[in-house]
Design an enzyme around this catalytic site. Structure first.
Site, PDB file in Angstrom:
ATOM      1  N   GLU A 110     -56.825  -7.077  10.993  1.00  0.00           N
ATOM      2  CA  GLU A 110     -55.771  -7.763  10.240  1.00  0.00           C
ATOM      3  C   GLU A 110     -56.301  -8.780   9.227  1.00  0.00           C
ATOM      4  O   GLU A 110     -55.931  -9.944   9.238  1.00  0.00           O
ATOM      5  CB  GLU A 110     -54.801  -8.439  11.227  1.00  0.00           C
TER       6      GLU A 110
HETATM    7  C1  ACM Z   1     -54.616  -6.291  17.160  1.00  0.00           C
HETATM    8  O1  ACM Z   1     -53.644  -6.032  17.888  1.00  0.00           O
HETATM    9  N1  ACM Z   1     -54.459  -7.087  16.106  1.00  0.00           N
HETATM   10  C2  ACM Z   1     -55.915  -5.762  17.410  1.00  0.00           C
END
Ligand code: ACM
Length: 478
Positions: free
Chosen positions: A292
């Protein structure tokens, strides 16, 4: 009546004989004595089995004429972590490939003697995947030593051999780092509710690894970079892209934070962080996140990961990263953890075929145990849907990862993110009964939903006896 033993994960093969024999405590003592020289942890577990904690004794239980003859031996020809158990009124024979195999054999025995008697059976068993994990997020809400010990106990009971601690995120930093006292002084005292947070000292971390090792579980620490770093930047503004100080963050948005990817301040800090993890982690693997990173360009993100890979290799550890890192050039043997269908995963098969990397399967729709059981459930999230017990049970790692060949899938991990989870009771309610379900996929058990449902009923007795909260899913006849 032949009573099917409630073994979770179900063994690869199990043939039941007639009836059950009342358990003679001397048999357990004898087994512990036989195991002690070569499998001391399994011996200790055998000595801890309490034969008569369950008041209900099966009505057709025959008293054993005398204590069974006990044999416990090593057979290195068995597959890794494999074992066989042959239990009859006359004899008990335990054979194991290695020490973990002996330990899993005793976990199985512990489950089949749960009603003060032992069935006549012959079983052979071995896991399909060498890595079987549970991830616990101690960053969004802090969970300390006692709760992590409980999570390790549950993992080991269901033959998981890895507990992955998500130790850092935007809201908090949870591990003491050598040369960087500001991280725990300034960045650990917050959580998603703006609460007090907390952190593990390196002594706590050593203790947890001892605790885990005694149960054949390895601890994998995760420090998440280059995103999810807001808390670190509260303590160290110099590692931020703009060099500016940050205030503690108590929200649950993701993807907004990043390190300064190229500054020497960042790399000096990373040297201390990765060095501390490498020096204090006994297992082979460290996880450095990589997920992310919504503010970054691919080229700069890949260049960062390549330098990070070199740093980890210099410290002699195997690197684990979330799936976003797949297209970077990474050290041989790096493991990529697949979690979401929401980002394009079509290149993963090609990556698996052309690079020396392996995969851990954590598809959110089956293994994210922070997702709600159903829409009305009070805890958890729904970004990837809901996960009822059967969703966590009825799936195959091969098939869940687009195009990745079976031999590239090294493991399966259940993940518990804690944005909405504040107490151990919350954690246990999300893990039970779904952790045993994911453990069945991780072990590679032959899947049989009806048998699993009835096995869960027997396990719920032991959870109640241990004071473990669980969700009474309507899919199971409790
Ligand atoms: C995740 O759930 N951001 C790895």
């Amino acid at each position: 009546m032949t009573d099917v033993p409630a073994i979770i994960p179900a063994p690869q093969q199990c043939d039941l004989g007639e009836g059950r024999t009342r358990l003679d405590p001397e048999a357990l003592r004898g087994l512990a004595r036989e195991l002690a020289p070569w499998a001391p942890r399994a011996a200790r577990l055998a000595s801890e089995i309490a034969p008569d904690t369950e008041p209900e004794t099966a009505p057709d239980t025959a008293p054993g004429a005398s204590s069974p003859a006990i044999t416990a031996r090593l057979d290195r020809a068995l597959p890794a972590e494999g074992y066989s158990l042959d239990l009859s009124p006359e004899s008990w024979t335990l054979t194991a490939a290695d020490e973990p195999g002996a330990y899993w054999a005793v976990q199985t025995l512990r489950q089949v003697v749960a009603r003060g008697s032992v069935p006549t059976l012959r079983l052979t068993d071995a896991p399909s995947h060498p890595i079987r994990g549970l991830m616990l997020d101690v960053a969004r809400h802090f969970f300390g030593v006692a709760d992590i010990e409980r999570a390790i106990d549950l993992a080991s009971r269901y033959k998981l051999n890895q507990v992955h601690l998500h130790l850092t995120d935007d809201q908090g930093w949870r591990l003491e780092i050598e040369n960087r006292p500001l991280l725990t002084e300034r960045a650990s005292t917050n959580d998603v509710d703006g609460g007090a947070g907390g952190f593990l000292t390196l002594a706590d971390y050593a203790h947890l690894q001892d605790y885990a090792e005694a149960r054949h579980v390895v601890v994998v620490p995760e420090v998440d970079v280059p995103g999810h770093t807001h808390a670190a930047q509260v303590a160290h503004p110099e590692i931020s892209p703009d060099g500016a100080a940050r205030e503690p963050y108590a929200g649950i948005e993701v993807g907004f934070s990043s390190l300064h990817l190229t500054s020497e301040a960042t790399w000096a800090w990373l040297e201390d962080v990765v060095g501390t993890l490498a020096r204090h982690t006994r297992g082979p693997r460290i996880h450095l996140g990589g997920d992310e990173v919504l503010t970054l360009q691919r080229a700069e993100y890949h260049a960062f990961l390549e330098r990070l890979g070199e740093l980890v290799a210099r410290h002699g550890k195997q690197l684990v990263l979330w799936q976003e890192a797949a297209e970077a050039t990474l050290p041989a043997g790096t493991l990529l953890q697949y979690w979401t269908h929401e980002i394009d995963a079509s290149a993963l098969g090609e990556v698996a075929r052309t690079r020396d990397v392996g995969f851990i399967a954590s598809p959110a729709k089956h293994t994210y145990l922070d997702l709600k059981y159903d829409e009305g459930f009070p805890l958890g999230q729904t970004w990837a849907g809901t996960v009822e017990v059967r969703d966590a049970y009825d799936w195959e790692p091969v098939g869940a990862l687009p195009g990745v060949p079976a031999e590239s899938i090294h493991g399966v991990e259940a993940c518990l993110w804690t944005e909405t989870l504040r107490t151990w009771e919350d954690v246990a309610t999300m893990l039970l009964p779904r952790l045993p379900a994911v453990a069945s996929a991780a072990w590679g058990s032959p899947r049989d939903w009806e048998a699993f449902r009835s096995a869960l009923q027997a396990h719920a007795h032991t959870w109640r006896a241990a004071g473990l909260p669980f969700y009474a899913s309507p899919q199971i006849d409790w």
